[in-house]
Scaffold this motif. Sequence first.
Motif, PDB file in Angstrom:
ATOM      1  N   VAL A 128      37.700 -29.887  72.907  1.00 40.86           N
ATOM      2  CA  VAL A 128      38.557 -30.081  71.740  1.00 40.86           C
ATOM      3  C   VAL A 128      39.911 -29.435  72.023  1.00 40.86           C
ATOM      4  O   VAL A 128      39.963 -28.264  72.426  1.00 40.86           O
ATOM      5  N   ASN A 129      41.000 -30.184  71.796  1.00 43.04           N
ATOM      6  CA  ASN A 129      42.336 -29.617  72.020  1.00 43.04           C
ATOM      7  C   ASN A 129      42.853 -28.922  70.757  1.00 43.04           C
ATOM      8  O   ASN A 129      42.183 -28.929  69.717  1.00 43.04           O
ATOM      9  N   ALA A 130      44.042 -28.340  70.839  1.00 36.96           N
ATOM     10  CA  ALA A 130      44.618 -27.582  69.713  1.00 36.96           C
ATOM     11  C   ALA A 130      44.854 -28.458  68.491  1.00 36.96           C
ATOM     12  O   ALA A 130      44.831 -27.969  67.360  1.00 36.96           O
ATOM     13  N   ALA A 131      45.039 -29.774  68.684  1.00 34.71           N
ATOM     14  CA  ALA A 131      45.250 -30.702  67.564  1.00 34.71           C
ATOM     15  C   ALA A 131      43.935 -31.132  66.925  1.00 34.71           C
ATOM     16  O   ALA A 131      43.936 -31.890  65.948  1.00 34.71           O
ATOM     17  N   GLY A 132      42.789 -30.688  67.473  1.00 35.93           N
ATOM     18  CA  GLY A 132      41.483 -31.058  66.924  1.00 35.93           C
ATOM     19  C   GLY A 132      40.920 -32.350  67.498  1.00 35.93           C
ATOM     20  O   GLY A 132      39.850 -32.793  67.100  1.00 35.93           O
TER      21      GLY A 132
END
Length: 173
Positions: A128-132
């Motif tokens: 999962v990246n920082a943007a979700g």
Amino acid sequence: MKHSRATAVALSGTMALLGLTSCSSPLATQTYLPEPAVLQSAVDCSTANGWEVASTQPAALLKGSVPEGFAPDQVATCTMDPATMAVTEEWLSGGFGPLLAALATPSERGGPASCLDYGEILPGIWLVNAAGEAVNAQWPMDSCGHSLPGTYEALKGLTVVSSKTVPGQEAAS
């Protein structure tokens, strides 16, 4: 008679050598990286079944390589209990470098015709990246369909931040 026997022995030795080298030849096993995983809006552990799925499944089930430039901020694993069909969702933190390196290991196809007959229940791995946004990463597999070393070890090096049980796909239907 001696000449034909010597020829037959030499020929059978050559054939045996060819048979051995064809099983261990570097050309016998090919390596590949799967297509990059499709970017999803969230982790969906209800799709976990412990087995690699066919490409005819919905996009959320499709596993693939980590897309180029994808930077994980979190990792979630989804482990199905075959007895209850419930899925344990664990969120992990830590240094993701070893996991990314393990997931970048090419899978194998072809190779030896003889494989050990055992099954593995593999947790789904979601990055999962920082943007979700999430990707469902595919485990690197050997030519017999078993996981290659490295991925389990990398997961064990991470810290469990939270854990919960979610219904699996079969239990939800």
